[in-house]
Design a protein around this motif. Structure first.
Motif, PDB file in Angstrom:
ATOM      1  N   ASP A   1      49.487  47.104  31.043  1.00 51.79           N
ATOM      2  CA  ASP A   1      49.031  46.434  29.828  1.00 51.79           C
ATOM      3  C   ASP A   1      47.533  46.132  29.916  1.00 51.79           C
ATOM      4  OD1 ASP A   1      48.984  45.191  27.391  1.00 51.79           O
ATOM      5  OD2 ASP A   1      50.115  43.422  28.003  1.00 51.79           O
ATOM      6  N   PHE A   2      46.743  47.209  29.964  1.00 46.69           N
ATOM      7  CA  PHE A   2      45.278  47.124  30.035  1.00 46.69           C
ATOM      8  C   PHE A   2      44.683  47.973  28.909  1.00 46.69           C
ATOM      9  CE2 PHE A   2      46.746  47.057  34.547  1.00 46.69           C
ATOM     10  CZ  PHE A   2      46.379  45.758  34.853  1.00 46.69           C
ATOM     11  N   ASP A   3      43.412  47.711  28.562  1.00 47.71           N
ATOM     12  CA  ASP A   3      42.741  48.535  27.544  1.00 47.71           C
ATOM     13  C   ASP A   3      42.560  49.972  28.011  1.00 47.71           C
ATOM     14  OD1 ASP A   3      42.556  46.497  25.672  1.00 47.71           O
ATOM     15  OD2 ASP A   3      40.539  45.913  26.287  1.00 47.71           O
ATOM     16  N   ALA A   4      42.447  50.171  29.311  1.00 45.81           N
ATOM     17  CA  ALA A   4      42.328  51.525  29.878  1.00 45.81           C
ATOM     18  C   ALA A   4      42.770  51.479  31.335  1.00 45.81           C
ATOM     19  CB  ALA A   4      40.898  52.039  29.767  1.00 45.81           C
ATOM     20  N   PHE A   5      43.347  52.590  31.791  1.00 49.42           N
ATOM     21  CA  PHE A   5      43.798  52.673  33.178  1.00 49.42           C
ATOM     22  C   PHE A   5      43.745  54.124  33.632  1.00 49.42           C
ATOM     23  CE2 PHE A   5      47.488  52.658  30.381  1.00 49.42           C
ATOM     24  CZ  PHE A   5      48.160  53.804  30.760  1.00 49.42           C
ATOM     25  N   GLU A   6      43.873  54.297  34.952  1.00 48.09           N
ATOM     26  CA  GLU A   6      43.866  55.627  35.550  1.00 48.09           C
ATOM     27  C   GLU A   6      44.709  55.569  36.822  1.00 48.09           C
ATOM     28  OE1 GLU A   6      40.703  58.894  37.373  1.00 48.09           O
ATOM     29  OE2 GLU A   6      40.024  56.862  36.966  1.00 48.09           O
ATOM     30  N   PHE A   7      45.460  56.634  37.079  1.00 49.54           N
ATOM     31  CA  PHE A   7      46.209  56.747  38.326  1.00 49.54           C
ATOM     32  C   PHE A   7      45.783  58.006  39.063  1.00 49.54           C
ATOM     33  CE2 PHE A   7      48.652  53.321  36.810  1.00 49.54           C
ATOM     34  CZ  PHE A   7      49.394  52.835  37.869  1.00 49.54           C
TER      35      PHE A   7
ATOM     36  N   MET B   1      46.350  67.407  48.426  1.00 40.69           N
ATOM     37  CA  MET B   1      45.961  67.691  47.075  1.00 40.69           C
ATOM     38  C   MET B   1      45.777  66.365  46.346  1.00 40.69           C
ATOM     39  SD  MET B   1      47.766  69.957  44.045  1.00 40.69           S
ATOM     40  CE  MET B   1      49.119  70.297  45.092  1.00 40.69           C
ATOM     41  N   ILE B   2      44.805  66.305  45.467  1.00 39.75           N
ATOM     42  CA  ILE B   2      44.542  65.101  44.678  1.00 39.75           C
ATOM     43  C   ILE B   2      44.776  65.421  43.211  1.00 39.75           C
ATOM     44  CG2 ILE B   2      42.829  63.398  43.996  1.00 39.75           C
ATOM     45  CD1 ILE B   2      41.438  63.921  46.700  1.00 39.75           C
ATOM     46  N   LEU B   3      45.594  64.592  42.564  1.00 41.26           N
ATOM     47  CA  LEU B   3      45.843  64.694  41.127  1.00 41.26           C
ATOM     48  C   LEU B   3      45.443  63.378  40.483  1.00 41.26           C
ATOM     49  CD1 LEU B   3      49.418  66.245  41.220  1.00 41.26           C
ATOM     50  CD2 LEU B   3      47.288  67.441  40.709  1.00 41.26           C
ATOM     51  N   SER B   4      44.955  63.461  39.247  1.00 38.44           N
ATOM     52  CA  SER B   4      44.548  62.258  38.532  1.00 38.44           C
ATOM     53  C   SER B   4      44.965  62.352  37.077  1.00 38.44           C
ATOM     54  CB  SER B   4      43.026  62.095  38.616  1.00 38.44           C
ATOM     55  OG  SER B   4      42.599  61.037  37.779  1.00 38.44           O
ATOM     56  N   THR B   5      45.327  61.216  36.509  1.00 33.30           N
ATOM     57  CA  THR B   5      45.604  61.176  35.078  1.00 33.30           C
ATOM     58  C   THR B   5      44.307  61.256  34.281  1.00 33.30           C
ATOM     59  OG1 THR B   5      45.446  58.764  34.979  1.00 33.30           O
ATOM     60  CG2 THR B   5      47.637  59.726  35.393  1.00 33.30           C
ATOM     61  N   GLY B   6      43.184  60.932  34.936  1.00 33.63           N
ATOM     62  CA  GLY B   6      41.954  60.710  34.201  1.00 33.63           C
ATOM     63  C   GLY B   6      42.085  59.378  33.488  1.00 33.63           C
ATOM     64  N   PRO B   7      41.000  58.890  32.904  1.00 32.04           N
ATOM     65  CA  PRO B   7      41.071  57.613  32.193  1.00 32.04           C
ATOM     66  C   PRO B   7      41.975  57.731  30.962  1.00 32.04           C
ATOM     67  CG  PRO B   7      38.796  58.252  32.619  1.00 32.04           C
ATOM     68  CD  PRO B   7      39.651  59.432  32.956  1.00 32.04           C
ATOM     69  N   ILE B   8      42.859  56.752  30.802  1.00 29.47           N
ATOM     70  CA  ILE B   8      43.759  56.709  29.650  1.00 29.47           C
ATOM     71  C   ILE B   8      43.419  55.478  28.832  1.00 29.47           C
ATOM     72  CG2 ILE B   8      46.156  56.444  28.908  1.00 29.47           C
ATOM     73  CD1 ILE B   8      46.967  57.968  31.453  1.00 29.47           C
ATOM     74  N   GLU B   9      43.038  55.702  27.586  1.00 30.89           N
ATOM     75  CA  GLU B   9      42.709  54.606  26.687  1.00 30.89           C
ATOM     76  C   GLU B   9      43.997  54.006  26.139  1.00 30.89           C
ATOM     77  OE1 GLU B   9      40.352  54.382  22.564  1.00 30.89           O
ATOM     78  OE2 GLU B   9      39.233  55.278  24.222  1.00 30.89           O
ATOM     79  N   ASN B  10      44.063  52.687  26.094  1.00 28.50           N
ATOM     80  CA  ASN B  10      45.276  51.982  25.699  1.00 28.50           C
ATOM     81  C   ASN B  10      44.918  50.776  24.838  1.00 28.50           C
ATOM     82  OD1 ASN B  10      48.105  51.530  25.789  1.00 28.50           O
ATOM     83  ND2 ASN B  10      47.891  50.132  27.519  1.00 28.50           N
ATOM     84  N   ASN B  11      44.001  50.993  23.880  1.00 27.60           N
ATOM     85  CA  ASN B  11      43.513  49.896  23.049  1.00 27.60           C
ATOM     86  C   ASN B  11      44.612  49.333  22.156  1.00 27.60           C
ATOM     87  OD1 ASN B  11      40.844  49.929  23.990  1.00 27.60           O
ATOM     88  ND2 ASN B  11      40.354  51.658  22.678  1.00 27.60           N
ATOM     89  N   PRO B  12      44.567  48.025  21.908  1.00 25.08           N
ATOM     90  CA  PRO B  12      45.601  47.383  21.090  1.00 25.08           C
ATOM     91  C   PRO B  12      45.649  47.921  19.661  1.00 25.08           C
ATOM     92  CG  PRO B  12      44.277  45.731  22.237  1.00 25.08           C
ATOM     93  CD  PRO B  12      43.598  47.049  22.420  1.00 25.08           C
ATOM     94  N   VAL B  13      46.869  47.999  19.150  1.00 23.77           N
ATOM     95  CA  VAL B  13      47.129  48.306  17.747  1.00 23.77           C
ATOM     96  C   VAL B  13      47.905  47.112  17.217  1.00 23.77           C
ATOM     97  CG1 VAL B  13      48.289  49.867  16.150  1.00 23.77           C
ATOM     98  CG2 VAL B  13      47.230  50.779  18.237  1.00 23.77           C
TER      99      VAL B  13
END
Length: 117
Positions: A71-77, A1-13
């Protein structure tokens, strides 16, 4: 089975990204069989670049915690489960700030992840 977080935006505030570290909890609820999990982490900056590649085995009734830099602007697992217990494995993902506090916007429990059977 494959699971994904999908792209997660993590832009600086205020010049600081909300999530600095990602904690992944893996729970094998099977009482007899093991499962294997392939963990792939990508940072998404113009291109999708692999930075985490780990294959782990989860014993029956075992819970594992893994921590990864995020600590990236966007990531996915992406998690690929296999083995006799693959249907009994649950995975949750928790973003944490520099102080180790949970970032609720970056919390994904098993039922919220994108999956393919």
């Amino acid at each position: 089975m494959i699971l994904s977080t999908g792209p997660i935006e993590n832009n600086p505030v205020s010049n600081v990204r909300p999530t600095q570290q990602l904690t992944i909890k893996i729970d094998n609820r099977d009482l007899v069989d093991t499962s294997s999990i392939l963990i792939q982490g990508y940072y998404l900056i113009g291109t999708r670049t692999l930075y985490v590649l780990e294959l782990i085995s989860v014993d029956p009734n075992q819970v594992l915690t893994k921590n990864y830099y995020a600590d990236f602007d966007a990531f996915e697992f992406v998690f690929t489960t296999s083995g006799l217990a693959e249907q009994q494995v649950q995975i949750s993902v928790w973003g944490k700030d520099a102080d180790g506090q949970l970032v609720s916007a970056h919390r994904l429990v098993a039922s919220e992840q994108l999956g393919e059977a």
